[in-house]
Design a protein around this motif. Structure first.
Motif, PDB file in Angstrom:
ATOM      1  N   UNK A  37       0.795  -1.220   0.000  1.00  0.00           N
ATOM      2  CA  UNK A  37       0.000   0.000   0.000  1.00  0.00           C
ATOM      3  C   UNK A  37       0.834   1.280   0.000  1.00  0.00           C
ATOM      4  N   UNK A  38       1.974   1.262   0.632  1.00  0.00           N
ATOM      5  CA  UNK A  38       2.778   2.478   0.710  1.00  0.00           C
ATOM      6  C   UNK A  38       3.866   2.539  -0.360  1.00  0.00           C
ATOM      7  N   UNK A  39       4.417   1.367  -0.723  1.00  0.00           N
ATOM      8  CA  UNK A  39       5.517   1.344  -1.694  1.00  0.00           C
ATOM      9  C   UNK A  39       5.108   0.778  -3.047  1.00  0.00           C
ATOM     10  N   UNK A  40       3.847   0.406  -3.201  1.00  0.00           N
ATOM     11  CA  UNK A  40       3.301  -0.117  -4.455  1.00  0.00           C
ATOM     12  C   UNK A  40       4.062  -1.335  -4.981  1.00  0.00           C
ATOM     13  N   UNK A  41       4.557  -2.156  -4.070  1.00  0.00           N
ATOM     14  CA  UNK A  41       5.227  -3.404  -4.430  1.00  0.00           C
ATOM     15  C   UNK A  41       4.211  -4.524  -4.240  1.00  0.00           C
ATOM     16  N   UNK A  42       3.607  -4.955  -5.323  1.00  0.00           N
ATOM     17  CA  UNK A  42       2.496  -5.900  -5.243  1.00  0.00           C
ATOM     18  C   UNK A  42       2.915  -7.339  -5.526  1.00  0.00           C
ATOM     19  N   UNK A  43       4.220  -7.603  -5.626  1.00  0.00           N
ATOM     20  CA  UNK A  43       4.699  -8.969  -5.805  1.00  0.00           C
ATOM     21  C   UNK A  43       4.316  -9.860  -4.640  1.00  0.00           C
ATOM     22  N   UNK A  44       4.609  -9.466  -3.393  1.00  0.00           N
ATOM     23  CA  UNK A  44       4.166 -10.274  -2.257  1.00  0.00           C
ATOM     24  C   UNK A  44       2.636 -10.276  -2.221  1.00  0.00           C
ATOM     25  N   UNK A  45       2.054 -11.452  -2.147  1.00  0.00           N
ATOM     26  CA  UNK A  45       0.598 -11.581  -2.220  1.00  0.00           C
ATOM     27  C   UNK A  45      -0.037 -11.727  -0.846  1.00  0.00           C
ATOM     28  N   UNK A  55       2.710 -17.059   0.379  1.00  0.00           N
ATOM     29  CA  UNK A  55       2.516 -16.177  -0.774  1.00  0.00           C
ATOM     30  C   UNK A  55       3.088 -14.770  -0.542  1.00  0.00           C
ATOM     31  N   UNK A  56       3.218 -14.380   0.703  1.00  0.00           N
ATOM     32  CA  UNK A  56       3.691 -13.028   1.037  1.00  0.00           C
ATOM     33  C   UNK A  56       5.177 -12.985   1.387  1.00  0.00           C
ATOM     34  N   UNK A  57       5.884 -14.083   1.192  1.00  0.00           N
ATOM     35  CA  UNK A  57       7.272 -14.168   1.662  1.00  0.00           C
ATOM     36  C   UNK A  57       8.175 -13.149   0.982  1.00  0.00           C
ATOM     37  N   UNK A  58       8.955 -12.473   1.802  1.00  0.00           N
ATOM     38  CA  UNK A  58      10.005 -11.560   1.344  1.00  0.00           C
ATOM     39  C   UNK A  58      11.268 -11.942   2.113  1.00  0.00           C
ATOM     40  N   UNK A  73       6.882  -2.060  12.133  1.00  0.00           N
ATOM     41  CA  UNK A  73       7.716  -1.407  13.137  1.00  0.00           C
ATOM     42  C   UNK A  73       8.912  -2.250  13.553  1.00  0.00           C
ATOM     43  N   UNK A  74       8.793  -3.564  13.463  1.00  0.00           N
ATOM     44  CA  UNK A  74       9.898  -4.446  13.835  1.00  0.00           C
ATOM     45  C   UNK A  74      10.954  -4.544  12.739  1.00  0.00           C
ATOM     46  N   UNK A  75      10.689  -3.942  11.612  1.00  0.00           N
ATOM     47  CA  UNK A  75      11.608  -4.020  10.478  1.00  0.00           C
ATOM     48  C   UNK A  75      12.543  -2.812  10.394  1.00  0.00           C
ATOM     49  N   UNK A  76      12.470  -1.924  11.357  1.00  0.00           N
ATOM     50  CA  UNK A  76      13.309  -0.727  11.344  1.00  0.00           C
ATOM     51  C   UNK A  76      14.783  -1.101  11.198  1.00  0.00           C
ATOM     52  N   UNK A  77      15.445  -0.487  10.231  1.00  0.00           N
ATOM     53  CA  UNK A  77      16.869  -0.703  10.011  1.00  0.00           C
ATOM     54  C   UNK A  77      17.199  -1.933   9.184  1.00  0.00           C
ATOM     55  N   UNK A  78      16.209  -2.653   8.718  1.00  0.00           N
ATOM     56  CA  UNK A  78      16.453  -3.903   7.995  1.00  0.00           C
ATOM     57  C   UNK A  78      16.468  -3.679   6.493  1.00  0.00           C
ATOM     58  N   UNK A  79      17.045  -4.639   5.809  1.00  0.00           N
ATOM     59  CA  UNK A  79      17.081  -4.634   4.347  1.00  0.00           C
ATOM     60  C   UNK A  79      16.069  -5.660   3.863  1.00  0.00           C
ATOM     61  N   UNK A  80      15.133  -5.204   3.069  1.00  0.00           N
ATOM     62  CA  UNK A  80      14.038  -6.038   2.577  1.00  0.00           C
ATOM     63  C   UNK A  80      14.218  -6.239   1.073  1.00  0.00           C
ATOM     64  N   UNK A  81      13.982  -7.461   0.641  1.00  0.00           N
ATOM     65  CA  UNK A  81      14.024  -7.765  -0.793  1.00  0.00           C
ATOM     66  C   UNK A  81      12.734  -8.474  -1.159  1.00  0.00           C
ATOM     67  N   UNK A  82      12.055  -7.940  -2.159  1.00  0.00           N
ATOM     68  CA  UNK A  82      10.828  -8.544  -2.660  1.00  0.00           C
ATOM     69  C   UNK A  82      11.128  -9.163  -4.017  1.00  0.00           C
ATOM     70  N   UNK A 113       6.511 -15.775  -3.517  1.00  0.00           N
ATOM     71  CA  UNK A 113       6.995 -16.320  -2.253  1.00  0.00           C
ATOM     72  C   UNK A 113       7.924 -17.501  -2.449  1.00  0.00           C
ATOM     73  N   UNK A 114       7.596 -18.357  -3.411  1.00  0.00           N
ATOM     74  CA  UNK A 114       8.437 -19.518  -3.711  1.00  0.00           C
ATOM     75  C   UNK A 114       9.802 -19.052  -4.208  1.00  0.00           C
ATOM     76  N   UNK A 115       9.809 -18.079  -5.102  1.00  0.00           N
ATOM     77  CA  UNK A 115      11.085 -17.551  -5.600  1.00  0.00           C
ATOM     78  C   UNK A 115      11.932 -16.985  -4.464  1.00  0.00           C
ATOM     79  N   UNK A 116      11.291 -16.342  -3.503  1.00  0.00           N
ATOM     80  CA  UNK A 116      12.052 -15.730  -2.414  1.00  0.00           C
ATOM     81  C   UNK A 116      12.660 -16.787  -1.496  1.00  0.00           C
ATOM     82  N   UNK A 117      11.910 -17.836  -1.138  1.00  0.00           N
ATOM     83  CA  UNK A 117      12.504 -18.848  -0.261  1.00  0.00           C
ATOM     84  C   UNK A 117      13.603 -19.610  -0.984  1.00  0.00           C
ATOM     85  N   UNK A 118      13.422 -19.843  -2.277  1.00  0.00           N
ATOM     86  CA  UNK A 118      14.465 -20.550  -3.024  1.00  0.00           C
ATOM     87  C   UNK A 118      15.688 -19.668  -3.259  1.00  0.00           C
ATOM     88  N   UNK A 119      15.485 -18.380  -3.425  1.00  0.00           N
ATOM     89  CA  UNK A 119      16.617 -17.456  -3.531  1.00  0.00           C
ATOM     90  C   UNK A 119      17.442 -17.508  -2.251  1.00  0.00           C
TER      91      UNK A 119
END
Length: 163
Positions: A37-45, A55-58, A73-82, A113-119
């Motif tokens: 909703x905020x970053x318009x990244x709709x890959x995670x379902x 389906x929502x795995x990042x 809020x628990x993600x502060x300072x983290x690096x997220x990859x979608x 989500x499958x691509x992310x866990x396999x990555x």
């Protein structure tokens, strides 16, 4: 996102797909909500909303996270990859190309989500066994492929990048 009376927000810093962000998030807001909703990244379902289907795995700092139950809020300072961040250069990764070659993408809902866990698996275990791959997929539900095409694609991708 409407804020309920008395609900507070907190400012967090994230690096998402190699881009830094400072975002005010509401208490109780999920990472999935923030990404979509905020970053318009709709890959995670959004699917189960209980962290059960994958389906929502990042990736958060390289590890798979069910973004539907992770508090932003628990993600502060983290690096997220979608999933949008996998082919940052515009070219498919070996894994994504193997998914195409092996018809591992059918309806496509579970695919991000499958691509992310396999990555994450291939980053940690460059030459995984079939059992390693199946274990890593344990938290991801796919109702279309029966998983064999996904496993074959992951094995093929591992072989393609192995020395």
């Amino acid at each position: 996102m409407a804020r309920a009376a008395g609900e507070q927000s907190v400012s967090i810093r994230l690096v998402v797909n190699e881009r830094p962000h400072v975002i005010d998030v509401d208490a109780g807001e999920t990472l999935l909500g923030t990404l979509r909703e905020r970053l318009a990244l709709v890959g995670p379902k959004e699917a189960c909303c209980e962290g059960e289907c994958g389906a929502c795995t990042v990736l958060a700092d390289g590890s798979p996270v069910a973004s539907c139950i992770a508090a932003s809020g628990s993600m502060d300072g983290r690096t997220i990859r979608t999933v949008e961040g996998l082919a940052g250069s515009g070219e498919l990764t070996q894994l994504q190309q193997a998914f195409v070659s092996h018809a591992a993408v059918q309806c496509g809902y579970c695919t991000p989500g499958v691509l992310m866990v396999l990555t994450a698996l291939l980053d940690d275990v460059p030459e995984p066994s079939e059992a390693d791959i199946r274990r890593s997929l344990a938290g991801n539900i796919c109702r279309c492929t029966g998983y064999q095409q996904i496993v074959d694609a992951a094995l093929d991708a591992a072989r393609a990048v192995s020395p």
